[in-house]
Design a protein around this motif. Structure first.
Motif, PDB file in Angstrom:
ATOM      1  N   GLN A  69      40.225  36.601  45.749  1.00  0.00           N
ATOM      2  CA  GLN A  69      39.868  35.987  44.403  1.00  0.00           C
ATOM      3  C   GLN A  69      40.576  36.887  43.448  1.00  0.00           C
ATOM      4  OE1 GLN A  69      35.592  36.013  45.200  1.00  0.00           O
ATOM      5  NE2 GLN A  69      35.559  33.691  45.101  1.00  0.00           N
ATOM      6  N   PRO A  70      41.955  36.552  43.189  1.00  0.00           N
ATOM      7  CA  PRO A  70      42.735  37.451  42.260  1.00  0.00           C
ATOM      8  C   PRO A  70      41.962  37.417  40.855  1.00  0.00           C
ATOM      9  CG  PRO A  70      43.914  35.823  43.009  1.00  0.00           C
ATOM     10  CD  PRO A  70      42.627  35.764  43.955  1.00  0.00           C
ATOM     11  N   PHE A  71      41.643  36.118  40.439  1.00  0.00           N
ATOM     12  CA  PHE A  71      41.225  35.909  39.033  1.00  0.00           C
ATOM     13  C   PHE A  71      39.850  36.666  38.714  1.00  0.00           C
ATOM     14  CE2 PHE A  71      38.610  33.457  36.035  1.00  0.00           C
ATOM     15  CZ  PHE A  71      39.455  33.290  35.055  1.00  0.00           C
ATOM     16  N   LYS A  72      39.118  36.880  39.855  1.00  0.00           N
ATOM     17  CA  LYS A  72      37.893  37.390  39.623  1.00  0.00           C
ATOM     18  C   LYS A  72      38.156  39.072  39.582  1.00  0.00           C
ATOM     19  CE  LYS A  72      34.318  34.719  41.606  1.00  0.00           C
ATOM     20  NZ  LYS A  72      33.131  34.565  42.663  1.00  0.00           N
ATOM     21  N   ASP A  73      39.200  39.526  40.379  1.00  0.00           N
ATOM     22  CA  ASP A  73      39.578  40.725  40.319  1.00  0.00           C
ATOM     23  C   ASP A  73      40.213  41.212  38.702  1.00  0.00           C
ATOM     24  OD1 ASP A  73      39.348  41.187  42.945  1.00  0.00           O
ATOM     25  OD2 ASP A  73      41.485  40.959  43.368  1.00  0.00           O
ATOM     26  N   ILE A  74      40.832  40.479  38.034  1.00  0.00           N
ATOM     27  CA  ILE A  74      41.403  40.483  36.882  1.00  0.00           C
ATOM     28  C   ILE A  74      40.445  40.454  35.895  1.00  0.00           C
ATOM     29  CG2 ILE A  74      42.802  39.772  35.152  1.00  0.00           C
ATOM     30  CD1 ILE A  74      44.394  41.115  37.339  1.00  0.00           C
ATOM     31  N   MET A  75      39.372  39.627  35.854  1.00  0.00           N
ATOM     32  CA  MET A  75      38.277  39.592  34.964  1.00  0.00           C
ATOM     33  C   MET A  75      37.350  40.901  35.144  1.00  0.00           C
ATOM     34  SD  MET A  75      38.502  36.957  33.081  1.00  0.00           S
ATOM     35  CE  MET A  75      40.207  37.049  33.443  1.00  0.00           C
ATOM     36  N   ASP A  98      51.856  34.576  38.405  1.00  0.00           N
ATOM     37  CA  ASP A  98      51.927  34.085  37.118  1.00  0.00           C
ATOM     38  C   ASP A  98      50.613  33.813  36.540  1.00  0.00           C
ATOM     39  OD1 ASP A  98      53.486  33.140  34.620  1.00  0.00           O
ATOM     40  OD2 ASP A  98      52.416  30.969  35.172  1.00  0.00           O
ATOM     41  N   MET A  99      49.700  33.573  37.272  1.00  0.00           N
ATOM     42  CA  MET A  99      48.131  33.109  36.741  1.00  0.00           C
ATOM     43  C   MET A  99      47.663  34.840  36.659  1.00  0.00           C
ATOM     44  SD  MET A  99      44.874  33.665  38.071  1.00  0.00           S
ATOM     45  CE  MET A  99      44.931  33.707  39.846  1.00  0.00           C
ATOM     46  N   VAL A 100      47.819  35.454  37.545  1.00  0.00           N
ATOM     47  CA  VAL A 100      47.441  36.757  37.320  1.00  0.00           C
ATOM     48  C   VAL A 100      47.870  37.575  35.817  1.00  0.00           C
ATOM     49  CG1 VAL A 100      47.223  39.284  38.176  1.00  0.00           C
ATOM     50  CG2 VAL A 100      47.111  37.262  39.788  1.00  0.00           C
ATOM     51  N   ILE A 101      49.158  37.405  35.708  1.00  0.00           N
ATOM     52  CA  ILE A 101      49.663  38.144  34.701  1.00  0.00           C
ATOM     53  C   ILE A 101      48.954  37.531  33.468  1.00  0.00           C
ATOM     54  CG2 ILE A 101      51.691  38.199  32.913  1.00  0.00           C
ATOM     55  CD1 ILE A 101      53.377  38.623  35.867  1.00  0.00           C
ATOM     56  N   LYS A 102      48.916  36.004  33.146  1.00  0.00           N
ATOM     57  CA  LYS A 102      48.228  35.206  32.286  1.00  0.00           C
ATOM     58  C   LYS A 102      46.732  35.567  31.979  1.00  0.00           C
ATOM     59  CE  LYS A 102      51.480  31.445  32.289  1.00  0.00           C
ATOM     60  NZ  LYS A 102      51.731  30.091  32.129  1.00  0.00           N
ATOM     61  N   SER A 103      46.231  36.293  33.129  1.00  0.00           N
ATOM     62  CA  SER A 103      44.755  36.387  32.922  1.00  0.00           C
ATOM     63  C   SER A 103      44.236  37.814  32.459  1.00  0.00           C
ATOM     64  CB  SER A 103      44.262  36.379  34.438  1.00  0.00           C
ATOM     65  OG  SER A 103      44.445  34.959  34.936  1.00  0.00           O
ATOM     66  N   ILE A 104      45.378  38.684  32.262  1.00  0.00           N
ATOM     67  CA  ILE A 104      45.056  40.064  31.895  1.00  0.00           C
ATOM     68  C   ILE A 104      44.783  40.026  30.265  1.00  0.00           C
ATOM     69  CG2 ILE A 104      46.202  42.345  31.709  1.00  0.00           C
ATOM     70  CD1 ILE A 104      47.621  41.737  34.209  1.00  0.00           C
ATOM     71  N   SER A 105      43.779  40.733  30.026  1.00  0.00           N
ATOM     72  CA  SER A 105      43.536  40.793  28.306  1.00  0.00           C
ATOM     73  C   SER A 105      44.704  41.504  27.859  1.00  0.00           C
ATOM     74  CB  SER A 105      42.515  41.856  28.468  1.00  0.00           C
ATOM     75  OG  SER A 105      42.451  42.380  27.054  1.00  0.00           O
ATOM     76  N   PRO A 106      45.157  40.793  26.724  1.00  0.00           N
ATOM     77  CA  PRO A 106      46.386  41.370  26.080  1.00  0.00           C
ATOM     78  C   PRO A 106      46.317  42.831  25.741  1.00  0.00           C
ATOM     79  CG  PRO A 106      45.488  39.112  25.008  1.00  0.00           C
ATOM     80  CD  PRO A 106      44.596  39.457  25.929  1.00  0.00           C
ATOM     81  N   LEU A 107      45.056  43.222  25.490  1.00  0.00           N
ATOM     82  CA  LEU A 107      44.942  44.582  25.110  1.00  0.00           C
ATOM     83  C   LEU A 107      45.248  45.515  26.207  1.00  0.00           C
ATOM     84  CD1 LEU A 107      43.626  46.784  23.272  1.00  0.00           C
ATOM     85  CD2 LEU A 107      41.397  46.411  24.403  1.00  0.00           C
ATOM     86  N   LYS A 108      45.047  45.054  27.509  1.00  0.00           N
ATOM     87  CA  LYS A 108      45.046  45.806  28.751  1.00  0.00           C
ATOM     88  C   LYS A 108      46.427  45.565  29.290  1.00  0.00           C
ATOM     89  CE  LYS A 108      40.434  46.917  29.393  1.00  0.00           C
ATOM     90  NZ  LYS A 108      39.245  46.750  30.268  1.00  0.00           N
ATOM     91  N   ASP A 109      47.331  44.436  28.778  1.00  0.00           N
ATOM     92  CA  ASP A 109      48.714  44.234  29.612  1.00  0.00           C
ATOM     93  C   ASP A 109      49.803  44.907  28.805  1.00  0.00           C
ATOM     94  OD1 ASP A 109      50.732  42.653  30.199  1.00  0.00           O
ATOM     95  OD2 ASP A 109      50.868  41.382  28.541  1.00  0.00           O
TER      96      ASP A 109
END
Length: 278
Positions: A69-75, A98-109
């Motif tokens: 569940q990568p989305f939950k990981d990133i959240m 692509d989904m993972v990268i888009k899910s990262i907070s811009p602050l932590k990207d």
């Protein structure tokens, strides 16, 4: 004979600035997550170099294998104030990168790969530019190489180097005149030869020959390739350095500065989180 633009000196300056900033945090430290999925040998080598640099700076770096569940990981990373930055180790296998990268907070990207940070680069707002693109600018600035009014040719149009670097070069106050070439560009050698500053980010050993370089041009080699067991860049280094006025080596060039910029972004993110930015 060209001046060698060593990345070691530039990265040393950046790390010194990072160490000075960290010393003001007391016992608090930023933390970087390397998010991966079955990393190959080259990715593992890169991860080891980041871990090693983290140890030198006394900055914790945590390797996290992607779950089902990568989305939950990133959240989870986004919501954890103890994590200052997330770096996705390309390529992610069996995971929608692509989904993972888009899910990262811009602050932590801290790699500047998400749409918010890339968009900020385009419109000139404060954001994290991809570290390799920013590393090229750091090298040019460190060695006092003027960009204003110069003809700049960038070979490669990736979102991690070519496109964002073009935007950084075009920024008001920098004022380069930029041509971006790619695999469908006609007469690419002529466009390269017209450049006062030639940047190659193609990933093909020996791609840039001496005949492609204008007399006295500055050549920035971003390529990382393996040839006969050695790491080499995109340029035919020994020949090109006879014609250029300055050139970056591979290794010991842009790559060293790229890692330093990554940690610089991490510290910037940490400061913003401390200031209540999360």
């Amino acid at each position: 004979m060209a001046t060698i633009l060593s990345g070691r000196q530039v990265s040393r300056k950046i790390y010194q600035e990072i160490s000075e900033q960290i010393s003001r945090f007391g016992q608090k430290r930023p933390r970087l997550v390397l998010y991966c999925s079955h990393p190959d040998n080259s990715t593992q080598a890169y991860m080891k170099s980041i871990l090693k640099q983290g140890e030198k700076l006394n900055i914790p770096v945590q390797v996290v294998e992607a779950s089902s569940q990568p989305f939950k990981d990133i959240m989870r990373f986004n919501n954890d104030p103890g994590i200052s930055g997330v770096m996705v180790m390309h390529p992610l296998k069996e995971v929608d990168e692509d989904m993972v990268i888009k899910s990262i907070s811009p602050l932590k990207d801290v790699e500047g790969r998400g749409p918010m940070n890339l968009g900020g680069v385009v419109i000139g707002e404060t954001s994290y530019a991809p570290p390799t693109a920013e590393a090229v600018m750091e090298i040019l600035n460190y060695y006092n190489i003027p960009i204003k009014g110069k003809d700049v040719t960038i070979l490669g149009r990736s979102t991690t180097v070519g496109k964002p670097l073009a935007m950084l070069m075009l920024k008001k106050g920098v004022d380069g005149t930029v041509t971006v070439c790619h695999s469908r560009t006609k007469n690419i050698d002529e466009k390269a030869r017209a450049a006062d500053i030639l940047v190659s980010a193609v990933g093909k050993a020996g791609f840039v020959r001496k005949s492609w370089v204008k007399d006295g041009a500055v050549v920035i080699d971003v390529g990382i390739n393996f040839s006969d067991g050695k790491i080499v860049g995109d340029t035919d280094f020994d020949e090109v350095r006879e014609k250029a006025s300055a050139i970056t080596p591979v290794p010991q060039g842009v790559g060293l500065v790229t890692t330093a910029v990554l940690f610089k972004h991490l510290v910037e993110s940490f400061k913003r989180i401390l200031d209540g930015g999360l």
